[in-house]
Design an enzyme around this catalytic site. Structure first.
Site, PDB file in Angstrom:
ATOM      1  N   ARG A 147      43.168  37.426  43.928  1.00  0.00           N
ATOM      2  CA  ARG A 147      42.954  38.784  43.271  1.00  0.00           C
ATOM      3  C   ARG A 147      43.683  39.975  44.227  1.00  0.00           C
ATOM      4  O   ARG A 147      44.122  39.438  45.293  1.00  0.00           O
ATOM      5  CB  ARG A 147      41.482  39.223  43.091  1.00  0.00           C
ATOM      6  CG  ARG A 147      40.756  39.071  44.248  1.00  0.00           C
ATOM      7  CD  ARG A 147      39.486  39.987  44.719  1.00  0.00           C
ATOM      8  NE  ARG A 147      40.131  41.402  44.734  1.00  0.00           N
ATOM      9  CZ  ARG A 147      40.610  42.018  45.715  1.00  0.00           C
ATOM     10  NH1 ARG A 147      40.725  41.054  46.693  1.00  0.00           N
ATOM     11  NH2 ARG A 147      41.290  43.468  45.800  1.00  0.00           N
TER      12      ARG A 147
ATOM     13  N   ASP B  12      47.724  49.249  41.122  1.00  0.00           N
ATOM     14  CA  ASP B  12      47.930  47.798  40.407  1.00  0.00           C
ATOM     15  C   ASP B  12      48.811  48.020  39.517  1.00  0.00           C
ATOM     16  O   ASP B  12      49.600  47.202  39.165  1.00  0.00           O
ATOM     17  CB  ASP B  12      46.384  47.523  39.400  1.00  0.00           C
ATOM     18  CG  ASP B  12      45.547  46.814  40.355  1.00  0.00           C
ATOM     19  OD1 ASP B  12      44.637  47.521  40.975  1.00  0.00           O
ATOM     20  OD2 ASP B  12      45.578  45.746  40.358  1.00  0.00           O
TER      21      ASP B  12
ATOM     22  N   ASN C 108      44.130  52.032  39.393  1.00  0.00           N
ATOM     23  CA  ASN C 108      43.499  51.083  40.375  1.00  0.00           C
ATOM     24  C   ASN C 108      42.377  50.753  40.114  1.00  0.00           C
ATOM     25  O   ASN C 108      41.657  51.144  38.978  1.00  0.00           O
ATOM     26  CB  ASN C 108      43.641  51.975  41.703  1.00  0.00           C
ATOM     27  CG  ASN C 108      43.345  51.158  42.871  1.00  0.00           C
ATOM     28  OD1 ASN C 108      44.085  49.948  42.993  1.00  0.00           O
ATOM     29  ND2 ASN C 108      42.497  51.530  43.813  1.00  0.00           N
ATOM     30  N   LYS C 109      41.386  49.918  40.662  1.00  0.00           N
ATOM     31  CA  LYS C 109      39.930  49.662  40.534  1.00  0.00           C
ATOM     32  C   LYS C 109      39.220  50.796  39.863  1.00  0.00           C
ATOM     33  O   LYS C 109      39.214  51.772  40.494  1.00  0.00           O
ATOM     34  CB  LYS C 109      39.349  49.063  41.674  1.00  0.00           C
ATOM     35  CG  LYS C 109      38.218  48.647  41.665  1.00  0.00           C
ATOM     36  CD  LYS C 109      37.963  47.473  40.772  1.00  0.00           C
ATOM     37  CE  LYS C 109      38.612  46.464  40.668  1.00  0.00           C
ATOM     38  NZ  LYS C 109      38.772  45.523  39.401  1.00  0.00           N
TER      39      LYS C 109
HETATM   40  O1  MRU Z   1      40.411  43.439  40.096  1.00  0.00           O
HETATM   41  P1  MRU Z   1      40.793  43.201  41.543  1.00  0.00           P
HETATM   42  O2  MRU Z   1      40.157  42.882  42.655  1.00  0.00           O
HETATM   43  O3  MRU Z   1      42.140  42.371  41.482  1.00  0.00           O
HETATM   44  O4  MRU Z   1      41.534  44.741  41.977  1.00  0.00           O
HETATM   45  C1  MRU Z   1      42.115  44.898  42.967  1.00  0.00           C
HETATM   46  C2  MRU Z   1      42.551  46.434  43.168  1.00  0.00           C
HETATM   47  O5  MRU Z   1      42.292  47.333  42.368  1.00  0.00           O
HETATM   48  C3  MRU Z   1      43.311  46.614  44.178  1.00  0.00           C
HETATM   49  O6  MRU Z   1      43.152  47.973  44.938  1.00  0.00           O
HETATM   50  C4  MRU Z   1      44.961  46.558  43.889  1.00  0.00           C
HETATM   51  O7  MRU Z   1      45.046  45.398  43.382  1.00  0.00           O
HETATM   52  C5  MRU Z   1      45.657  46.935  44.976  1.00  0.00           C
HETATM   53  S1  MRU Z   1      45.787  45.360  46.139  1.00  0.00           S
HETATM   54  C6  MRU Z   1      46.743  45.622  47.287  1.00  0.00           C
END
Ligand code: MRU
Length: 339
Positions: free
Chosen positions: A51, A239, A249-250
Site C-alpha cells: 500500500r 495519492d 489523500n487518506k
Molecule cells: O490506503 P492506503 O494505505 O494505500 O493510503 C495511503 C495514503 O493515503 C498515503 O498517505 C499516500 O498514499 C501517500 S504514501 C507516500
C-alpha cells in the site's frame, strides 16, 4: 541495516518473484511473502498488503516484469497488456499505479524489434529505474521538508507516508525520518487513521524504529492538540494531485486541513511529481475508492462494534482543496499553493 533502508517490495534473488513486507501484519509481525501469480499481485494491492501510492507504483512495475518472466515468448504483448489492465483495476485513487503501468507498457511497445529475452531485460531495467528514482526522490523531498521545520517542532501526520509507503525515507514522513538520521529532535503526533489504522499500525511503528518518540492520537483529537498549541505544522502524503493542486489523500486528511486552517497551522503535502495527474483538472475529477463497510464495523475489533446490518459508508480517501494547502513539496522544491 538502518530503518531507513527498508524496501517494502523487492525482487527475489532469482528475479522470478517479488518479496513484499505484508503490511497487514504490522506492527505485530514483520512478515515477508513471495508473490508470483497475477491473482496474488492483484490481491496484494486490493487488500493493502502492499500500500501507499509510490510503493504501489514500484510494485506494479516489478509485477509486469515478473509476469513477463512467466509468459511464453510469443504471448508477451497480449498477455502483459491484459495483465496491466487487470492490475490497474485493483485500486482507483492512487495515480502512481496507472502511471507505473503506463511507463511499463510504453517500454513494452518500444521494445517490439528486440528478442523476447532482450524485451524482458528492458522491462527489468525500467522497473529498477522506477524503484531507484523513488529512493532518490524521497531523499530530495525529505531535504526540502526538513527546511520547513526546526528542532522541537510538533508535527502532525495522517495515515502512513513513510518507508513502507515508498522506499526508504518516504514522502510525508521523510523530513521526520531525515531528522532522526541527523539527531534532530521533533515531537511527532500520529493520527491513528480510522478505519485501517495505518497511522497507529505503521507510522507509529516506523517512527519508533527510527528512534523518534511519536505520540499516537485518535483522528478526532487533532483539533485538541492544535488548540493547545502542541503542533506547529501538518505533513501528509498524497495519492493523486489535480492540476489545480487539489489533493486526494487518506480519508480524514480533509478534516485535518480544515482544523489546520482554523488554528493557523501550515498544511504541507509531500509527493513525487508522478503523483500529479494533469488529466484531473480539479479534485472533483479524482476517483475515490469505496471499500467494504466491515472495515468500519468489524475489522480490528475483538467483536463487531456496530449493530448487525447497519449501513456503512467507507470512502478510503478524501480531497483537500488547494485553498487549504500551504505548499506541495516535490523533488523539485516547495510549490506554494494557497493556504
Ligand atoms: O490506503 P492506503 O494505505 O494505500 O493510503 C495511503 C495514503 O493515503 C498515503 O498517505 C499516500 O498514499 C501517500 S504514501 C507516500
Amino acid at each position: 541495516m538502518e530503518y531507513f533502508d527498508t524496501d517494502p517490495v523487492r525482487l527475489s534473488g532469482g528475479k522470478k518473484s517479488i518479496i513484499i513486507i505484508d503490511q497487514r501484519r504490522l506492527p505485530g509481525e514483520l512478515v515477508t511473502r513471495e508473490i508470483t501469480s497475477a491473482k496474488d499481485m492483484y490481491d496484494a494491492i486490493k487488500t493493502l498488503a502492499v500500500r501507499g501510492a509510490p510503493c504501489i507504483g514500484i510494485f506494479a512495475a516489478y509485477c509486469v516484469y515478473v509476469r513477463a518472466e512467466h509468459t511464453p515468448d510469443g504471448e508477451l504483448d497480449n498477455e502483459l497488456s491484459g495483465f496491466a489492465e487487470y492490475l490497474n483495476s485493483s485500486r482507483p485513487t492512487a495515480v502512481n499505479l496507472s502511471w507505473a503501468l503506463s511507463q511499463m507498457r510504453a517500454v513494452l511497445d518500444e521494445s517490439r524489434g528486440l528478442t523476447p529475452t532482450q524485451r524482458r531485460e528492458v522491462l527489468l531495467k525500467k522497473a529498477q529505474q522506477i524503484h531507484q528514482s523513488d529512493i532518490d526522490t524521497c531523499e530530495k523531498i525529505a531535504e526540502y521538508g526538513l527546511g520547513l521545520i526546526k528542532e522541537n517542532d510538533g508535527v502532525i501526520t495522517h495515515c502512513n507516508a513513510g518507508a513502507l509507503a515508498t522506499s526508504r525515507l518516504g514522502t510525508g514522513l521523510g523530513p521526520l525520518l531525515l531528522a532522526a538520521r541527523r539527531g534532530i529532535k521533533l515531537r511527532p503526533y500520529v493520527d491513528e487513521t480510522r478505519p485501517l489504522l495505518q497511522g497507529a499500525r505503521l507510522t507509529a511503528y516506523e517512527l519508533q524504529k527510527a528512534g523518534l518518540e511519536p505520540t499516537l492520537i485518535c483522528d478526532n483529537m487533532a483539533a485538541y492538540v492544535m488548540s493547545r498549541g502542541l503542533v506547529n505544522t501538518v505533513f501528509i502524503g498524497a495519492d493523486r494531485i489535480a492540476a489545480n493542486g487539489d489533493t486526494a489523500n487518506k480519508i480524514g486528511s480533509l478534516s485535518l486541513a480544515v482544523n489546520a486552517k482554523h488554528f493557523g497551522v501550515p498544511f504541507y503535502v509531500f509527493a513525487p511529481r508522478s503523483t500529479f495527474d494533469p488529466k484531473c483538472k480539479t479534485g472533483e475529477d479524482i476517483p475515490i475508492e469505496l471499500r467494504e463497510g466491515s472495515e468500519i464495523s468489524t475489522l480490528y475489533f475483538e467483536r463487531p462494534i456496530a449493530p448487525e446490518g447497519v449501513r456503512c459508508l467507507n470512502p478510503a480517501f478524501d480531497v483537500v482543496p488547494h485553498e487549504l494547502i500551504t505548499a506541495i513539496v516535490t523533488e523539485e522544491g516547495v510549490l506554494s499553493v494557497g493556504g
